[in-house]
Design an enzyme around this catalytic site. Structure first.
Site, PDB file in Angstrom:
ATOM      1  NE  ARG A 151       3.359  12.583  22.418  1.00 40.27           N
ATOM      2  CZ  ARG A 151       3.627  13.576  23.260  1.00 40.27           C
ATOM      3  NH1 ARG A 151       3.007  14.727  23.138  1.00 40.27           N
ATOM      4  NH2 ARG A 151       4.483  13.398  24.230  1.00 40.27           N
ATOM      5  CE  LYS A 173       0.870  -2.231   5.099  1.00 44.71           C
ATOM      6  NZ  LYS A 173       1.311  -3.453   4.398  1.00 44.71           N
ATOM      7  CD  GLU A 215       3.737  -3.283  -6.760  1.00 48.16           C
ATOM      8  OE1 GLU A 215       2.789  -3.991  -6.354  1.00 48.16           O
ATOM      9  OE2 GLU A 215       4.901  -3.384  -6.319  1.00 48.16           O
ATOM     10  CE  LYS A 257      -2.499  -0.170  -0.716  1.00 53.60           C
ATOM     11  NZ  LYS A 257      -1.163   0.340  -0.644  1.00 53.60           N
ATOM     12  CD  GLU A 267      -0.154  -6.625   5.516  1.00 55.60           C
ATOM     13  OE1 GLU A 267       0.141  -5.481   5.139  1.00 55.60           O
ATOM     14  OE2 GLU A 267       0.566  -7.616   5.352  1.00 55.60           O
ATOM     15  NE  ARG A 271      -2.536  -2.111   3.542  1.00 54.29           N
ATOM     16  CZ  ARG A 271      -2.431  -0.844   3.894  1.00 54.29           C
ATOM     17  NH1 ARG A 271      -3.244  -0.370   4.830  1.00 54.29           N
ATOM     18  NH2 ARG A 271      -1.534  -0.048   3.337  1.00 54.29           N
ATOM     19  CG  ASN A 275       2.180  -8.926   1.161  1.00 54.63           C
ATOM     20  OD1 ASN A 275       2.617  -7.798   0.942  1.00 54.63           O
ATOM     21  ND2 ASN A 275       1.714  -9.291   2.338  1.00 54.63           N
ATOM     22  CG  HIS A 278       5.093  -7.904  -3.112  1.00 54.85           C
ATOM     23  ND1 HIS A 278       4.136  -7.889  -4.101  1.00 54.85           N
ATOM     24  CD2 HIS A 278       5.487  -6.614  -2.965  1.00 54.85           C
ATOM     25  CE1 HIS A 278       3.962  -6.638  -4.514  1.00 54.85           C
ATOM     26  NE2 HIS A 278       4.770  -5.853  -3.847  1.00 54.85           N
ATOM     27  CG  HIS A 282      10.117  -8.868  -0.787  1.00 58.96           C
ATOM     28  ND1 HIS A 282       9.055  -8.899   0.096  1.00 58.96           N
ATOM     29  CD2 HIS A 282      10.057  -7.662  -1.406  1.00 58.96           C
ATOM     30  CE1 HIS A 282       8.390  -7.758   0.013  1.00 58.96           C
ATOM     31  NE2 HIS A 282       8.968  -6.995  -0.886  1.00 58.96           N
ATOM     32  CG  HIS A 295       9.621  -3.525  -5.111  1.00 59.72           C
ATOM     33  ND1 HIS A 295       9.671  -4.518  -4.159  1.00 59.72           N
ATOM     34  CD2 HIS A 295       8.313  -3.167  -5.213  1.00 59.72           C
ATOM     35  CE1 HIS A 295       8.446  -4.746  -3.703  1.00 59.72           C
ATOM     36  NE2 HIS A 295       7.612  -3.933  -4.329  1.00 59.72           N
TER      37      HIS A 295
HETATM   38  P1  NAD Z   1      11.084   6.338  -5.848  1.00 58.27           P
HETATM   39  O1  NAD Z   1      10.353   7.230  -4.949  1.00 58.27           O
HETATM   40  O2  NAD Z   1      12.526   6.105  -5.549  1.00 58.27           O
HETATM   41  O3  NAD Z   1      10.959   6.911  -7.332  1.00 58.27           O
HETATM   42  C1  NAD Z   1      11.666   6.279  -8.386  1.00 58.27           C
HETATM   43  C2  NAD Z   1      12.560   7.282  -9.114  1.00 58.27           C
HETATM   44  O4  NAD Z   1      11.753   8.109  -9.936  1.00 58.27           O
HETATM   45  C3  NAD Z   1      13.352   8.225  -8.210  1.00 58.27           C
HETATM   46  O5  NAD Z   1      14.621   8.415  -8.763  1.00 58.27           O
HETATM   47  C4  NAD Z   1      12.550   9.535  -8.273  1.00 58.27           C
HETATM   48  O6  NAD Z   1      13.362  10.659  -8.046  1.00 58.27           O
HETATM   49  C5  NAD Z   1      12.052   9.488  -9.689  1.00 58.27           C
HETATM   50  N1  NAD Z   1      10.803  10.198  -9.950  1.00 58.27           N
HETATM   51  C6  NAD Z   1       9.679  10.231  -9.209  1.00 58.27           C
HETATM   52  N2  NAD Z   1       8.702  10.850  -9.864  1.00 58.27           N
HETATM   53  C7  NAD Z   1       9.216  11.246 -11.052  1.00 58.27           C
HETATM   54  C8  NAD Z   1       8.672  11.906 -12.183  1.00 58.27           C
HETATM   55  N3  NAD Z   1       7.395  12.240 -12.264  1.00 58.27           N
HETATM   56  N4  NAD Z   1       9.512  12.165 -13.211  1.00 58.27           N
HETATM   57  C9  NAD Z   1      10.818  11.773 -13.187  1.00 58.27           C
HETATM   58  N5  NAD Z   1      11.365  11.110 -12.160  1.00 58.27           N
HETATM   59  C10 NAD Z   1      10.563  10.849 -11.106  1.00 58.27           C
HETATM   60  O7  NAD Z   1      10.420   4.900  -5.975  1.00 58.27           O
HETATM   61  P2  NAD Z   1       8.927   4.368  -6.165  1.00 58.27           P
HETATM   62  O8  NAD Z   1       9.046   3.241  -7.096  1.00 58.27           O
HETATM   63  O9  NAD Z   1       7.967   5.450  -6.449  1.00 58.27           O
HETATM   64  O10 NAD Z   1       8.573   3.822  -4.717  1.00 58.27           O
HETATM   65  C11 NAD Z   1       9.283   2.765  -4.136  1.00 58.27           C
HETATM   66  C12 NAD Z   1       9.140   2.859  -2.633  1.00 58.27           C
HETATM   67  O11 NAD Z   1       7.773   2.748  -2.286  1.00 58.27           O
HETATM   68  C13 NAD Z   1       9.880   1.765  -1.894  1.00 58.27           C
HETATM   69  O12 NAD Z   1      10.622   2.349  -0.838  1.00 58.27           O
HETATM   70  C14 NAD Z   1       8.770   0.896  -1.321  1.00 58.27           C
HETATM   71  O13 NAD Z   1       9.115   0.291  -0.104  1.00 58.27           O
HETATM   72  C15 NAD Z   1       7.674   1.909  -1.150  1.00 58.27           C
HETATM   73  N6  NAD Z   1       6.316   1.341  -1.132  1.00 58.27           N
HETATM   74  C16 NAD Z   1       5.496   1.705  -0.116  1.00 58.27           C
HETATM   75  C17 NAD Z   1       4.212   1.226  -0.062  1.00 58.27           C
HETATM   76  C18 NAD Z   1       3.298   1.691   1.033  1.00 58.27           C
HETATM   77  O14 NAD Z   1       2.197   1.152   1.151  1.00 58.27           O
HETATM   78  N7  NAD Z   1       3.695   2.673   1.810  1.00 58.27           N
HETATM   79  C19 NAD Z   1       3.735   0.364  -1.050  1.00 58.27           C
HETATM   80  C20 NAD Z   1       4.586   0.015  -2.092  1.00 58.27           C
HETATM   81  C21 NAD Z   1       5.883   0.512  -2.127  1.00 58.27           C
HETATM   82  N1  GLY Z   2       1.688  -2.273  -0.536  1.00 56.62           N
HETATM   83  C1  GLY Z   2       1.119  -3.104   0.451  1.00 56.62           C
HETATM   84  C2  GLY Z   2       0.122  -2.423   1.340  1.00 56.62           C
HETATM   85  O1  GLY Z   2      -0.120  -1.259   1.234  1.00 56.62           O
HETATM   86  O2  GLY Z   2      -0.428  -3.071   2.186  1.00 56.62           O
END
Ligand code: NAD
Ligand code: GLY
Length: 391
Positions: A151, A173, A215, A257, A267, A271, A275, A278, A282, A295
């Site tokens: 939990r 999130k 971003e 942020k 949100e 917040r 988007n 986006h 998307h 993305h």
């Molecule tokens: P990711 O985690 O897949 O990383 C991208 C690639 O880079 C991967 O292959 C990873 O192994 C590699 N990598 C990471 N750090 C590295 C480094 N320092 N050196 C070499 N390679 C490295 O993708 P991302 O772009 O970081 O994140 C995308 C995800 O984030 C999506 O799933 C999206 O939905 C999510 N997201 C979440 C929020 C939130 O608020 N929680 C906001 C925006 C995006």
């Molecule tokens: N990336 C959108 C949020 O965190 O609300």
């Protein structure tokens, strides 16, 4: 590595969003702390070149436990896993390392289940923190495990992509994808700390770096015209991962942020401004097949489209769209793509999970640094956005 204590007296600066930053006398950016102050849970985001070597101390200061879990992915494990693990061990933790397969395709419930199994087999207790080292995929997945295992256990974000540093690691999130759509299963689970080491970006592939920059441009367009100026003026240094410039870029974006999350944690209002770009992005990702256009590239195209729609609707000067397009181009992000026809894109927009009462809600710039949300934009003006980015 420079520690905060060594910086005492070197000069502190405060920014909106609860940010403190220190510079050395030659104006190199060393360490910044951004506070995320929330009603039930507050935490600090540390942005520091070399912070990875101090990770253990940071985690120990926030979670009193003998053991911790280090969750990372197969790419990051080989690059930064050892440094993180060594730091946690030298702070006294017995570390259980969990290595996930890399990539968005693995952000799912099967991965979550396999992590639960490893934690249960190791009899991890409720006080043991989960430390997520990696990009947004690792942070979202490990964060969902941390939100639900027993939990909820303490959670530390150690972002290693630019996107994760400036966006996904801050705000709580967490969640995973299911076949029906992205991020549809999740929770709000704020970390106890975020530790961002911009030096880890040195190993990040350029395409991933650029996706994070999309971003950053988004943040500038929606909140901070001076950040837009900063990215324009420092584009080459940013792409070369010049340490001082990157640290400042990360800190300024984290401050934006954090400020948005502080204002609207769940949100219910502003917040949703995050988007920006986006809804277009998307729809582009969905209609071109996920993976072809990443993305961040979809967001970059979406920013141009949104600004063009805003100009057509008469709510923003056309010069804003011109400036956004020029910066995105300069950063090496796409400014046009082979897009589906307008009707297909309109259907994809309707499927976006932010649609309310069947109305497409668009975040649109009103000037550089300010946005509004509109659900009454005529299709012809949305199509002008598509035209601006269609090859
Ligand atoms: P990711 O985690 O897949 O990383 C991208 C690639 O880079 C991967 O292959 C990873 O192994 C590699 N990598 C990471 N750090 C590295 C480094 N320092 N050196 C070499 N390679 C490295 O993708 P991302 O772009 O970081 O994140 C995308 C995800 O984030 C999506 O799933 C999206 O939905 C999510 N997201 C979440 C929020 C939130 O608020 N929680 C906001 C925006 C995006
Ligand atoms: N990336 C959108 C949020 O965190 O609300």
């Amino acid at each position: 590595m420079f520690h905060a204590a060594r910086l005492a007296g070197l000069g502190q600066r405060r920014l909106a969003g609860g940010c403190r930053a220190a510079r050395c006398p030659i104006l190199c950016y060393l360490i910044a702390m951004v506070s995320v102050v929330l009603p039930h849970h507050s935490y600090e985001v540390t942005v520091e070149s070399g912070a990875l070597s101090g990770l253990g101390e940071q985690v120990a200061g926030r979670a009193s436990a003998a053991r911790c879990v280090l969750v990372t992915d197969a790419n990051v494990a080989g690059l930064h896993g050892e440094a993180a693990n060594a730091s946690l061990q030298s702070a006294g933790f017995e570390v259980l390392e969990v290595v996930l397969a890399a990539g968005e395709a693995n952000k799912n419930l099967d991965t979550v289940r396999s992590v639960y199994d490893q934690l249960l087999d190791a009899r991890l207790e409720r006080r043991s923190p989960v430390v997520a080292l990696g990009g947004g995929v690792t942070g979202d997945t490990a964060g969902f495990v941390a939100a639900t295992y027993l939990r909820g256990v303490p959670f530390v974000q150690v972002p290693t992509t630019l996107l994760a540093m400036v966006d996904s690691s801050v705000g709580g999130k967490v969640g995973v994808n299911v076949p029906q759509g992205k991020n549809l299963i999740g929770a709000f689970h704020q970390p106890v700390a975020v530790v961002a080491d911009p030096l880890t970006l040195k190993t990040l592939p350029l395409r991933e770096m650029r996706c994070g920059l999309a971003e950053c441009v988004k943040h500038a367009v929606l909140r901070d015209p001076t950040l837009f100026d900063f990215i324009e003026a420092n584009a080459d240094a940013i792409l070369a991962i010049s340490p001082g410039v990157i640290a400042e870029l990360v800190e300024r974006n984290v401050a934006i942020k954090a400020a948005v999350v502080i204002e609207d944690e769940r949100e219910a209002g502003v917040r949703a401004h995050l988007n920006l770009g986006h809804t277009y992005g998307h729809a582009i990702e969905a209609t071109t097949g996920y993976g072809l256009i990443q993305h961040g590239e979809g967001v970059a195209l979406g920013l141009i489209a949104a600004a063009t729609t805003a100009a057509q609707a008469g709510i923003c000067d056309a010069a804003v769209a011109v400036r956004i397009r020029a910066l995105i181009d300069r950063l090496g992000l796409p400014v046009s793509a082979d897009l589906a026809d307008d009707a297909t894109l309109a259907t994809a927009m309707q499927l976006d999970k932010k649609v309310m009462d069947s109305k497409i809600r668009l975040v649109l710039p009103t000037k550089m640094g300010a946005v509004t949300i509109r659900d009454d934009i005529p299709v012809s003006q949305i199509n002008a956005g598509w035209r601006a980015i269609r090859k």
